[in-house]
Structure formats: structure tokens, C-alpha cells
Design a protein around this motif. Structure first.
Motif, PDB file in Angstrom:
ATOM      1  N   GLY A 126      57.112  42.563  17.421  1.00 18.48           N
ATOM      2  CA  GLY A 126      55.858  42.722  16.910  1.00 18.48           C
ATOM      3  C   GLY A 126      54.790  41.767  17.581  1.00 18.48           C
ATOM      4  N   SER A 127      55.220  40.697  18.287  1.00 17.04           N
ATOM      5  CA  SER A 127      54.351  39.681  18.875  1.00 17.04           C
ATOM      6  C   SER A 127      53.916  40.265  20.447  1.00 17.04           C
ATOM      7  N   THR A 128      52.866  39.779  20.701  1.00 18.13           N
ATOM      8  CA  THR A 128      51.947  40.264  22.025  1.00 18.13           C
ATOM      9  C   THR A 128      51.878  39.084  22.862  1.00 18.13           C
ATOM     10  N   SER A 129      51.465  39.573  24.106  1.00 23.58           N
ATOM     11  CA  SER A 129      51.049  38.619  25.282  1.00 23.58           C
ATOM     12  C   SER A 129      49.819  39.365  25.488  1.00 23.58           C
ATOM     13  N   THR A 130      48.742  38.766  25.718  1.00 18.67           N
ATOM     14  CA  THR A 130      47.446  39.432  26.340  1.00 18.67           C
ATOM     15  C   THR A 130      47.036  38.487  27.747  1.00 18.67           C
ATOM     16  N   PHE A 131      46.697  39.455  28.755  1.00 14.66           N
ATOM     17  CA  PHE A 131      46.311  38.903  29.924  1.00 14.66           C
ATOM     18  C   PHE A 131      44.999  39.533  30.316  1.00 14.66           C
ATOM     19  N   THR A 132      44.170  38.343  30.949  1.00 18.48           N
ATOM     20  CA  THR A 132      42.832  38.672  31.596  1.00 18.48           C
ATOM     21  C   THR A 132      43.075  38.859  32.758  1.00 18.48           C
ATOM     22  N   GLN A 133      42.522  39.923  33.671  1.00 17.51           N
ATOM     23  CA  GLN A 133      42.588  40.196  35.048  1.00 17.51           C
ATOM     24  C   GLN A 133      41.364  40.459  35.440  1.00 17.51           C
ATOM     25  N   ASN A 134      41.050  40.267  36.794  1.00 14.65           N
ATOM     26  CA  ASN A 134      40.038  40.718  37.661  1.00 14.65           C
ATOM     27  C   ASN A 134      40.359  41.918  38.465  1.00 14.65           C
ATOM     28  N   PHE A 135      39.808  42.945  38.474  1.00 15.56           N
ATOM     29  CA  PHE A 135      40.172  44.025  39.298  1.00 15.56           C
ATOM     30  C   PHE A 135      39.109  44.386  40.508  1.00 15.56           C
ATOM     31  N   SER A 136      39.447  44.208  41.865  1.00 14.33           N
ATOM     32  CA  SER A 136      38.738  44.624  42.816  1.00 14.33           C
ATOM     33  C   SER A 136      38.401  45.939  42.926  1.00 14.33           C
ATOM     34  N   ASP A 137      37.097  46.464  43.135  1.00 17.21           N
ATOM     35  CA  ASP A 137      36.891  47.693  43.658  1.00 17.21           C
ATOM     36  C   ASP A 137      37.871  48.411  44.532  1.00 17.21           C
ATOM     37  N   TRP A 138      38.205  49.529  44.743  1.00 12.17           N
ATOM     38  CA  TRP A 138      39.325  50.032  45.413  1.00 12.17           C
ATOM     39  C   TRP A 138      38.930  49.755  46.925  1.00 12.17           C
ATOM     40  N   ALA A 139      37.712  49.953  47.218  1.00 12.76           N
ATOM     41  CA  ALA A 139      37.234  50.098  48.553  1.00 12.76           C
ATOM     42  C   ALA A 139      36.428  48.393  49.378  1.00 12.76           C
ATOM     43  N   TYR A 140      36.600  47.381  48.081  1.00 12.14           N
ATOM     44  CA  TYR A 140      35.897  46.097  48.448  1.00 12.14           C
ATOM     45  C   TYR A 140      37.018  45.144  47.887  1.00 12.14           C
ATOM     46  N   PRO A 141      37.942  44.803  48.413  1.00 13.32           N
ATOM     47  CA  PRO A 141      39.016  43.761  47.865  1.00 13.32           C
ATOM     48  C   PRO A 141      38.044  42.375  47.804  1.00 13.32           C
ATOM     49  N   GLN A 142      38.412  41.863  46.722  1.00 13.39           N
ATOM     50  CA  GLN A 142      37.925  40.292  46.535  1.00 13.39           C
ATOM     51  C   GLN A 142      38.909  39.327  46.529  1.00 13.39           C
ATOM     52  N   SER A 143      40.165  39.720  46.624  1.00 13.17           N
ATOM     53  CA  SER A 143      41.186  38.657  46.606  1.00 13.17           C
ATOM     54  C   SER A 143      41.287  37.778  45.269  1.00 13.17           C
ATOM     55  N   TYR A 144      41.214  38.418  44.262  1.00 14.55           N
ATOM     56  CA  TYR A 144      40.955  37.692  42.968  1.00 14.55           C
ATOM     57  C   TYR A 144      42.565  37.023  42.694  1.00 14.55           C
ATOM     58  N   THR A 145      42.389  36.209  41.986  1.00 10.20           N
ATOM     59  CA  THR A 145      43.546  35.424  41.434  1.00 10.20           C
ATOM     60  C   THR A 145      44.751  36.232  40.791  1.00 10.20           C
ATOM     61  N   GLY A 146      45.903  36.429  41.404  1.00  6.25           N
ATOM     62  CA  GLY A 146      46.980  37.287  40.799  1.00  6.25           C
ATOM     63  C   GLY A 146      46.849  38.856  41.319  1.00  6.25           C
ATOM     64  N   GLU A 147      45.851  38.940  42.199  1.00  8.44           N
ATOM     65  CA  GLU A 147      45.726  40.204  43.023  1.00  8.44           C
ATOM     66  C   GLU A 147      46.157  40.198  44.639  1.00  8.44           C
ATOM     67  N   THR A 148      47.064  41.296  44.785  1.00 10.41           N
ATOM     68  CA  THR A 148      47.629  41.398  46.276  1.00 10.41           C
ATOM     69  C   THR A 148      47.139  42.766  46.771  1.00 10.41           C
ATOM     70  N   THR A 149      46.994  43.142  48.034  1.00  4.35           N
ATOM     71  CA  THR A 149      46.663  44.201  48.419  1.00  4.35           C
ATOM     72  C   THR A 149      48.094  44.923  48.939  1.00  4.35           C
ATOM     73  N   VAL A 150      48.473  45.992  48.248  1.00  2.00           N
ATOM     74  CA  VAL A 150      49.748  46.623  48.677  1.00  2.00           C
ATOM     75  C   VAL A 150      49.915  47.701  49.526  1.00  2.00           C
ATOM     76  N   ALA A 151      48.659  48.521  49.654  1.00  2.00           N
ATOM     77  CA  ALA A 151      48.502  49.459  50.526  1.00  2.00           C
ATOM     78  C   ALA A 151      47.100  49.606  50.967  1.00  2.00           C
ATOM     79  N   THR A 152      46.720  50.093  52.252  1.00  2.00           N
ATOM     80  CA  THR A 152      45.252  50.180  52.565  1.00  2.00           C
ATOM     81  C   THR A 152      45.378  51.526  53.631  1.00  2.00           C
ATOM     82  N   THR A 153      44.462  52.388  53.010  1.00  2.00           N
ATOM     83  CA  THR A 153      44.402  53.629  53.813  1.00  2.00           C
ATOM     84  C   THR A 153      43.132  53.706  54.546  1.00  2.00           C
ATOM     85  N   PRO A 154      43.101  54.090  55.900  1.00  2.00           N
ATOM     86  CA  PRO A 154      41.793  53.879  56.549  1.00  2.00           C
ATOM     87  C   PRO A 154      40.458  55.038  56.165  1.00  2.00           C
TER      88      PRO A 154
END
Length: 207
Positions: A126-154
Motif C-alpha cells: 500500500g505504500s507509494t513512491s512519487t517521481f517528478t519528471q520533465n518530458f521533452s516534446d517528441w520533436a525537440y529534445p531538451q536532455s532533461y535530467t533522467g531523460e535519454t533519447t532511445v530512438a530518432t526517426t528522420p
């Protein structure tokens, strides 16, 4: 060596042989999301993205460029077929029971960067862990902390079913879970502009 993404690997025993090294990896499982999909996020050339596509503006990933699966943190995440429900948002997803060390998400933001989004993991006690994350727009990567580009399509598939620019990305995110607890579920951000293609859980093993 390979294993089924639907199976959970508990341990791997390395051979004590001179000259054979085992590098650090992550063992775990990709979650079967078939019953959770609510977005038509992947399309084939010549097919108009349905119900708004990945970004809710009738653009979608090009299936021939994205491929049948993505690999992140040494886990293979199978993708659903194109032109059907194949992505998700704002869902609470059951996780395979286990004491995993990491939660993995594949996806990204649309219609601009989506900041300060909450992901909530619930454990069987019943316990929880809450994470706060920034998500880049799919077309404009911002390299936020905790974010890695896994795939790019042209390019992507546009509202007319043809290729459209700019290039678009799938990002990977890793969250550290509470040790000694068994995971039950993950609640994704309640935001149509944060969309996911894959979810997984795993645990790092020593080198």
C-alpha cells in the motif's frame, strides 16, 4: 543470450572462466500493455493517423522507421502493430510482481515540453513512491535530467498519410524503486500530452 520479454529472470550465474567477463546489465521484463493502449501512435506510410495520432494533432511515428521493438537499459520493448491502438496515456498499469530496483518508461511529451509531471508507483503493502519528471516534446529534445533519447526517426506520418518533418524521438526514463518492496502498479501522468510506448521493470546486476 536472449530471453522472453514476458518472463521474469531471477538470477544469472556467470562461469568462472579465465578470459570471460560479464558486463553490468539490467535484468527484468517489459510489461504487456495490450489492454491499456488508448492512443493510435504508430502509422504506416499512406495511412492517416487515427483519432489524433500520437500527438493528438494527427501525426504519428512512421512504423517502418521505428521498427518492431526498442531497446532501453538492455531490455527489449516490443511495439504494438501500426494503425491500431499502440500507445497510452493517463493509465494505471499493473506491474509484474517482483522486488525490482528500477522502473523504465518509453515515450515523451507532445505539443511542447511537459514539465513537472508525476509518476506514482504503488507497492503491494500500500505504500507509494512519487517521481517528478520533465518530458521533452517528441520533436525537440531538451536532455532533461533522467531523460535519454532511445530512438530518432528522420520523419513522421502526417495528417495526409505521407511523411512529414521534423524528426521525432522516443525518450527513455529510469526511476529508482524502494528496495525490499514488491511493486503493484504505476500511475502515469494524467495528461494527454505525455504519451508512452513501453513500460518495464528491472534490477541491475553487478559486473
Amino acid at each position: 543470450y536472449t530471453y522472453s520479454p514476458s518472463s521474469q529472470i531471477k538470477t544469472v550465474n556467470g562461469a568462472n572462466v579465465t578470459g570471460v567477463n560479464f558486463s553490468s546489465t539490467v535484468l527484468g521484463t517489459a510489461v504487456n500493455l495490450a489492454s491499456y493502449y488508448n492512443v493510435y501512435g504508430i502509422a504506416t506510410l499512406g495511412s492517416v493517423p487515427r483519432s489524433g495520432g500520437f500527438d493528438n494533432d494527427s501525426y504519428a511515428f512512421n512504423s517502418s522507421l521505428l521498427g518492431p521493438s526498442l531497446t532501453y537499459q538492455n531490455l527489449v520493448f516490443p511495439l504494438a502493430g501500426a494503425n491500431g491502438l499502440d500507445a497510452l496515456y493517463a493509465k494505471t498499469v499493473s506491474l509484474p510482481a517482483g522486488q525490482y530496483g528500477k522502473l523504465f518508461l518509453l515515450g515523451g511529451g507532445v505539443n511542447g515540453n511537459q514539465t513537472n509531471q508525476s509518476i506514482v508507483v504503488t507497492y503491494t503493502d500500500g505504500s507509494t513512491s512519487t517521481f517528478t519528471q520533465n518530458f521533452s516534446d517528441w520533436a525537440y529534445p531538451q536532455s532533461y535530467t533522467g531523460e535519454t533519447t532511445v530512438a530518432t526517426t528522420p520523419s513522421r506520418i502526417g495528417p495526409n498519410g505521407q511523411t512529414a518533418t521534423p524528426a521525432v524521438n522516443v525518450y527513455g526514463y529510469t526511476f529508482t524503486l524502494n528496495t525490499g518492496k514488491t511493486v503493484a502498479s504505476v500511475r502515469l501522468p494524467n495528461n494527454r500530452n505525455v504519451v508512452f510506448l513501453g513500460i518495464g521493470a528491472g534490477s541491475p546486476t553487478p559486473t
